[in-house]
Design a protein around this motif. Structure first.
Motif, PDB file in Angstrom:
ATOM      1  N   PRO A 102       8.832  21.106   2.749  1.00  0.00           N
ATOM      2  CA  PRO A 102       9.477  20.029   3.504  1.00  0.00           C
ATOM      3  C   PRO A 102       8.839  19.745   4.855  1.00  0.00           C
ATOM      4  CG  PRO A 102      11.131  21.406   2.454  1.00  0.00           C
ATOM      5  CD  PRO A 102       9.811  22.077   2.215  1.00  0.00           C
ATOM      6  N   ALA A 103       8.462  20.776   5.603  1.00  0.00           N
ATOM      7  CA  ALA A 103       7.902  20.567   6.941  1.00  0.00           C
ATOM      8  C   ALA A 103       6.571  19.830   6.867  1.00  0.00           C
ATOM      9  CB  ALA A 103       7.737  21.904   7.656  1.00  0.00           C
ATOM     10  N   ILE A 104       5.685  20.277   5.976  1.00  0.00           N
ATOM     11  CA  ILE A 104       4.374  19.635   5.850  1.00  0.00           C
ATOM     12  C   ILE A 104       4.529  18.229   5.274  1.00  0.00           C
ATOM     13  CG2 ILE A 104       2.186  19.699   4.580  1.00  0.00           C
ATOM     14  CD1 ILE A 104       2.169  22.704   4.931  1.00  0.00           C
ATOM     15  N   ASP A 105       5.410  18.057   4.309  1.00  0.00           N
ATOM     16  CA  ASP A 105       5.612  16.741   3.710  1.00  0.00           C
ATOM     17  C   ASP A 105       6.086  15.725   4.744  1.00  0.00           C
ATOM     18  OD1 ASP A 105       4.854  17.839   1.315  1.00  0.00           O
ATOM     19  OD2 ASP A 105       6.893  18.019   0.520  1.00  0.00           O
ATOM     20  N   VAL A 106       6.969  16.148   5.653  1.00  0.00           N
ATOM     21  CA  VAL A 106       7.438  15.248   6.709  1.00  0.00           C
ATOM     22  C   VAL A 106       6.296  14.886   7.650  1.00  0.00           C
ATOM     23  CG1 VAL A 106       8.884  15.126   8.785  1.00  0.00           C
ATOM     24  CG2 VAL A 106       9.861  15.929   6.631  1.00  0.00           C
ATOM     25  N   MET A 107       5.461  15.866   7.994  1.00  0.00           N
ATOM     26  CA  MET A 107       4.334  15.588   8.887  1.00  0.00           C
ATOM     27  C   MET A 107       3.320  14.653   8.222  1.00  0.00           C
ATOM     28  SD  MET A 107       3.691  19.119  11.041  1.00  0.00           S
ATOM     29  CE  MET A 107       3.789  20.271   9.667  1.00  0.00           C
ATOM     30  N   VAL A 108       3.083  14.851   6.925  1.00  0.00           N
ATOM     31  CA  VAL A 108       2.208  13.938   6.189  1.00  0.00           C
ATOM     32  C   VAL A 108       2.812  12.537   6.180  1.00  0.00           C
ATOM     33  CG1 VAL A 108       1.271  13.351   3.916  1.00  0.00           C
ATOM     34  CG2 VAL A 108       1.148  15.706   4.740  1.00  0.00           C
ATOM     35  N   GLY A 109       4.123  12.461   5.951  1.00  0.00           N
ATOM     36  CA  GLY A 109       4.809  11.172   5.980  1.00  0.00           C
ATOM     37  C   GLY A 109       4.642  10.478   7.316  1.00  0.00           C
ATOM     38  N   GLY A 110       4.692  11.235   8.401  1.00  0.00           N
ATOM     39  CA  GLY A 110       4.470  10.660   9.715  1.00  0.00           C
ATOM     40  C   GLY A 110       3.090  10.058   9.856  1.00  0.00           C
ATOM     41  N   GLU A 111       2.068  10.750   9.315  1.00  0.00           N
ATOM     42  CA  GLU A 111       0.695  10.229   9.348  1.00  0.00           C
ATOM     43  C   GLU A 111       0.585   8.940   8.520  1.00  0.00           C
ATOM     44  OE1 GLU A 111      -2.025  11.496  11.003  1.00  0.00           O
ATOM     45  OE2 GLU A 111      -0.689  12.946  11.950  1.00  0.00           O
ATOM     46  N   VAL A 112       1.282   8.919   7.398  1.00  0.00           N
ATOM     47  CA  VAL A 112       1.259   7.727   6.544  1.00  0.00           C
ATOM     48  C   VAL A 112       1.853   6.535   7.287  1.00  0.00           C
ATOM     49  CG1 VAL A 112       2.209   6.674   4.452  1.00  0.00           C
ATOM     50  CG2 VAL A 112       1.294   9.004   4.369  1.00  0.00           C
ATOM     51  N   TYR A 113       2.967   6.754   7.956  1.00  0.00           N
ATOM     52  CA  TYR A 113       3.591   5.655   8.700  1.00  0.00           C
ATOM     53  C   TYR A 113       2.702   5.173   9.837  1.00  0.00           C
ATOM     54  CZ  TYR A 113       8.139   5.239   6.457  1.00  0.00           C
ATOM     55  OH  TYR A 113       9.145   4.949   5.565  1.00  0.00           O
ATOM     56  N   ILE A 114       2.029   6.075  10.526  1.00  0.00           N
ATOM     57  CA  ILE A 114       1.094   5.666  11.577  1.00  0.00           C
ATOM     58  C   ILE A 114       0.025   4.754  10.987  1.00  0.00           C
ATOM     59  CG2 ILE A 114      -0.752   6.492  13.102  1.00  0.00           C
ATOM     60  CD1 ILE A 114       0.982   8.985  13.613  1.00  0.00           C
ATOM     61  N   PHE A 115      -0.522   5.156   9.850  1.00  0.00           N
ATOM     62  CA  PHE A 115      -1.562   4.380   9.179  1.00  0.00           C
ATOM     63  C   PHE A 115      -1.060   3.000   8.765  1.00  0.00           C
ATOM     64  CE2 PHE A 115      -3.498   3.309   4.982  1.00  0.00           C
ATOM     65  CZ  PHE A 115      -4.786   3.034   5.422  1.00  0.00           C
ATOM     66  N   LEU A 116       0.121   2.958   8.139  1.00  0.00           N
ATOM     67  CA  LEU A 116       0.643   1.679   7.659  1.00  0.00           C
ATOM     68  C   LEU A 116       1.020   0.747   8.806  1.00  0.00           C
ATOM     69  CD1 LEU A 116       2.850   2.816   4.624  1.00  0.00           C
ATOM     70  CD2 LEU A 116       0.515   1.892   4.596  1.00  0.00           C
ATOM     71  N   LYS A 117       1.556   1.299   9.885  1.00  0.00           N
ATOM     72  CA  LYS A 117       1.906   0.464  11.036  1.00  0.00           C
ATOM     73  C   LYS A 117       0.646  -0.115  11.672  1.00  0.00           C
ATOM     74  CE  LYS A 117       4.548   3.572  13.076  1.00  0.00           C
ATOM     75  NZ  LYS A 117       5.491   4.183  14.049  1.00  0.00           N
ATOM     76  N   ARG A 118      -0.406   0.677  11.752  1.00  0.00           N
ATOM     77  CA  ARG A 118      -1.658   0.160  12.303  1.00  0.00           C
ATOM     78  C   ARG A 118      -2.242  -0.929  11.406  1.00  0.00           C
ATOM     79  NH1 ARG A 118      -4.396   5.940  14.112  1.00  0.00           N
ATOM     80  NH2 ARG A 118      -3.273   6.144  16.098  1.00  0.00           N
ATOM     81  N   LYS A 119      -2.188  -0.691  10.101  1.00  0.00           N
ATOM     82  CA  LYS A 119      -2.675  -1.719   9.167  1.00  0.00           C
ATOM     83  C   LYS A 119      -1.891  -3.014   9.345  1.00  0.00           C
ATOM     84  CE  LYS A 119      -5.100  -1.354   5.980  1.00  0.00           C
ATOM     85  NZ  LYS A 119      -6.541  -1.623   5.776  1.00  0.00           N
ATOM     86  N   GLY A 120      -0.568  -2.876   9.387  1.00  0.00           N
ATOM     87  CA  GLY A 120       0.273  -4.058   9.444  1.00  0.00           C
ATOM     88  C   GLY A 120       0.163  -4.827  10.750  1.00  0.00           C
ATOM     89  N   PHE A 121       0.265  -4.122  11.862  1.00  0.00           N
ATOM     90  CA  PHE A 121       0.346  -4.813  13.150  1.00  0.00           C
ATOM     91  C   PHE A 121      -1.008  -5.045  13.819  1.00  0.00           C
ATOM     92  CE2 PHE A 121       4.641  -2.767  12.882  1.00  0.00           C
ATOM     93  CZ  PHE A 121       5.338  -3.956  12.699  1.00  0.00           C
ATOM     94  N   LYS A 122      -1.956  -4.145  13.607  1.00  0.00           N
ATOM     95  CA  LYS A 122      -3.258  -4.306  14.253  1.00  0.00           C
ATOM     96  C   LYS A 122      -4.249  -5.069  13.369  1.00  0.00           C
ATOM     97  CE  LYS A 122      -2.962  -0.352  17.376  1.00  0.00           C
ATOM     98  NZ  LYS A 122      -3.630   0.875  17.886  1.00  0.00           N
ATOM     99  N   GLU A 123      -4.338  -4.692  12.100  1.00  0.00           N
ATOM    100  CA  GLU A 123      -5.319  -5.330  11.216  1.00  0.00           C
ATOM    101  C   GLU A 123      -4.817  -6.681  10.692  1.00  0.00           C
ATOM    102  OE1 GLU A 123      -7.388  -4.522   6.882  1.00  0.00           O
ATOM    103  OE2 GLU A 123      -7.104  -2.820   8.243  1.00  0.00           O
ATOM    104  N   TYR A 124      -3.577  -6.720  10.204  1.00  0.00           N
ATOM    105  CA  TYR A 124      -3.053  -7.954   9.617  1.00  0.00           C
ATOM    106  C   TYR A 124      -2.318  -8.833  10.621  1.00  0.00           C
ATOM    107  CZ  TYR A 124      -4.175  -6.410   4.881  1.00  0.00           C
ATOM    108  OH  TYR A 124      -4.836  -6.023   3.728  1.00  0.00           O
ATOM    109  N   ASN A 125      -2.076  -8.314  11.816  1.00  0.00           N
ATOM    110  CA  ASN A 125      -1.381  -9.075  12.862  1.00  0.00           C
ATOM    111  C   ASN A 125      -0.031  -9.587  12.371  1.00  0.00           C
ATOM    112  OD1 ASN A 125      -1.041 -10.265  15.421  1.00  0.00           O
ATOM    113  ND2 ASN A 125      -1.896 -12.210  14.733  1.00  0.00           N
ATOM    114  N   LEU A 126       0.719  -8.707  11.718  1.00  0.00           N
ATOM    115  CA  LEU A 126       2.027  -9.087  11.197  1.00  0.00           C
ATOM    116  C   LEU A 126       3.080  -9.026  12.300  1.00  0.00           C
ATOM    117  CD1 LEU A 126       1.976  -7.154   7.802  1.00  0.00           C
ATOM    118  CD2 LEU A 126       1.417  -9.565   8.202  1.00  0.00           C
ATOM    119  N   ASN A 127       4.198  -9.660  12.033  1.00  0.00           N
ATOM    120  CA  ASN A 127       5.317  -9.626  12.967  1.00  0.00           C
ATOM    121  C   ASN A 127       6.400  -8.653  12.523  1.00  0.00           C
ATOM    122  OD1 ASN A 127       6.932 -10.710  15.265  1.00  0.00           O
ATOM    123  ND2 ASN A 127       8.289 -11.382  13.626  1.00  0.00           N
TER     124      ASN A 127
END
Length: 222
Positions: A102-127
């Motif tokens: 559980p601890a590692i899975d949550v930390m991996v999930g955090g990395e995934v969200y960082i990646f997706l937020k950067r893709k969405g807001f920085k690369e795709y310029n989404l709102n």
């Protein structure tokens, strides 16, 4: 090591585009009960289903999907779906095909969200980024909220699983909220974050900060 691989700091987590050789692995992951019950499509999938899915996302301009890799081992799938360039929105998708603890899975999930937020807001310029988790997926809901998303609403009894109806919990994150989170993290880290932003976003950040200050003063004087 991987073609088209994107590397995130910490946890040894990387992201690479999905290719044909991944389909058998993805099929086996998606047919696990713990993943099926959290999916909108809860059919047991065949290789033909996976081929059709892969052909669709390979040609699609509204899907951007990745394999999650940790320490060289593929462990899950994530991405943005239903990318709407007119309304500047997209839906987040993420699941772990291989769990560690559980601890590692949550930390991996955090990395995934960082990646997706950067893709969405920085690369795709989404709102706006959004997602849905079923109410029995308490861990997924907590992870999304921990990563800055807010509960936006409930689709009542929208899912039938294990002889019972369950609610769908809608979560979302706006660009202005994301940039505020980035600013706060940057200030805490001592980085010169504002110098990396376009002028229009600097204005948005300052307006948001001013709004928070005035709201705080109003609360104090109330």
């Amino acid at each position: 090591m991987f073609k088209n691989c994107v590397r995130e700091k910490g946890m040894g987590v990387n992201f690479r585009k999905i290719d044909q050789s991944d389909l058998e692995m993805i099929k086996n992951w998606k047919n696990q009960e713990r993943i099926l019950k959290n999916s909108r499509d809860r059919r047991v999938l065949t290789m033909e289903d996976q081929q059709k899915w892969f052909q669709r996302i390979s040609r699609s301009e509204t899907d951007d999907m990745y394999i999650v890799v940790r320490n060289g081992l593929p462990i899950g799938v994530c991405g943005l779906g239903r990318i709407n360039k007119q309304d500047r929105t997209a839906e987040i998708t993420y699941y772990l095909g291989i769990q560690t603890n559980p601890a590692i899975d949550v930390m991996v999930g955090g990395e995934v969200y960082i990646f997706l937020k950067r893709k969405g807001f920085k690369e795709y310029n989404l709102n706006r980024l959004y997602g849905e988790a079923f109410e029995f997926n308490e861990g997924g809901i907590k992870l999304a909220c921990h990563c800055g998303f807010k509960k936006e609403g409930i689709r009542r009894q929208s899912v039938f699983w294990d002889g019972k109806y369950w609610d769908g919990i809608m979560v979302g994150l706006l660009a202005e909220e994301y940039w505020m989170q980035e600013l706060i993290a940057s200030l805490l880290a001592g980085d010169n974050f504002l110098s990396t932003l376009p002028p229009v976003l600097v204005t948005v950040v300052f307006v948001a900060v001013a709004g928070l200050i005035f709201a705080g003063l109003a609360a104090v004087n109330a």
